[in-house]
Scaffold this motif. Structure first.
Motif, PDB file in Angstrom:
ATOM      1  N   TYR A  45      14.954   7.311   5.201  1.00 14.33           N
ATOM      2  CA  TYR A  45      15.419   8.689   5.319  1.00 14.33           C
ATOM      3  C   TYR A  45      15.942   8.965   6.724  1.00 14.33           C
ATOM      4  N   THR A  63       0.839  -1.194   0.000  1.00 16.01           N
ATOM      5  CA  THR A  63       0.000   0.000   0.000  1.00 16.01           C
ATOM      6  C   THR A  63       0.879   1.250   0.000  1.00 16.01           C
ATOM      7  N   VAL A  64       0.267   2.375  -0.285  1.00 20.31           N
ATOM      8  CA  VAL A  64       0.992   3.641  -0.306  1.00 20.31           C
ATOM      9  C   VAL A  64       1.513   3.978   1.084  1.00 20.31           C
ATOM     10  N   ASP A  65       0.722   3.685   2.111  1.00 18.57           N
ATOM     11  CA  ASP A  65       1.155   3.972   3.479  1.00 18.57           C
ATOM     12  C   ASP A  65       2.392   3.155   3.857  1.00 18.57           C
ATOM     13  N   ASP A  66       2.406   1.863   3.472  1.00 14.46           N
ATOM     14  CA  ASP A  66       3.580   1.036   3.756  1.00 14.46           C
ATOM     15  C   ASP A  66       4.809   1.561   3.032  1.00 14.46           C
ATOM     16  N   ALA A  67       4.648   1.951   1.802  1.00 16.27           N
ATOM     17  CA  ALA A  67       5.782   2.496   1.043  1.00 16.27           C
ATOM     18  C   ALA A  67       6.278   3.789   1.673  1.00 16.27           C
ATOM     19  N   ARG A  68       5.361   4.640   2.101  1.00 17.36           N
ATOM     20  CA  ARG A  68       5.749   5.903   2.729  1.00 17.36           C
ATOM     21  C   ARG A  68       6.481   5.654   4.046  1.00 17.36           C
ATOM     22  N   LYS A  69       6.009   4.675   4.842  1.00 20.83           N
ATOM     23  CA  LYS A  69       6.677   4.349   6.100  1.00 20.83           C
ATOM     24  C   LYS A  69       8.091   3.827   5.846  1.00 20.83           C
ATOM     25  N   ARG A  70       8.251   2.987   4.827  1.00 22.18           N
ATOM     26  CA  ARG A  70       9.579   2.459   4.519  1.00 22.18           C
ATOM     27  C   ARG A  70      10.520   3.560   4.044  1.00 22.18           C
ATOM     28  N   LEU A  71      10.012   4.459   3.216  1.00 20.15           N
ATOM     29  CA  LEU A  71      10.847   5.565   2.753  1.00 20.15           C
ATOM     30  C   LEU A  71      11.224   6.496   3.888  1.00 20.15           C
ATOM     31  N   ASP A  72      10.277   6.758   4.790  1.00 19.70           N
ATOM     32  CA  ASP A  72      10.593   7.590   5.958  1.00 19.70           C
ATOM     33  C   ASP A  72      11.636   6.920   6.841  1.00 19.70           C
TER      34      ASP A  72
END
Length: 103
Positions: free
Chosen positions: A89, A77-86
């Motif tokens: 970072y 999901t987009v949320d999982d991808a965003r959490k991994r990218l955060d």
């Protein structure tokens, strides 16, 4: 009159395309019948087949054909991808408090 010319031109192109398709299918059928039955897949032995050779990226160091997939994609999901990218970072060694404040 121009419409009639377009119809005739496209009809001629359609007949040429169908004729080419039939010719290619007949050629392919003749080639398949001429090949030995154990080498029809196109892979065969990695070194034994001189006519049909595998792409070099599909061979390992010894020259054998690799049977496993190279890329396996999994839906997230987009949320999982965003959490991994955060997380990437935040764990980066170049992140400083000064960089966060300037942004």
């Amino acid at each position: 009159m121009l419409h009639l010319l377009y119809i005739v031109a496209f009809a001629v192109l359609a007949f040429l395309a169908v004729g080419n398709l039939i010719r290619n299918l007949m050629t392919l059928g003749a080639e398949v019948r001429q090949e030995p039955s154990n080498n029809r897949s196109g892979y065969g032995n990695s070194m034994g087949s001189s006519r049909m050779s595998s792409h070099p990226e599909l061979l390992d160091e010894t020259g054998a054909v690799v049977k496993e997939p190279y890329l396996v994609m999994r839906s997230i999901t987009v949320d999982d991808a965003r959490k991994r990218l955060d997380a990437l970072y935040q764990s980066s060694p170049n992140t400083d408090e000064t960089q966060d404040e300037t942004l």
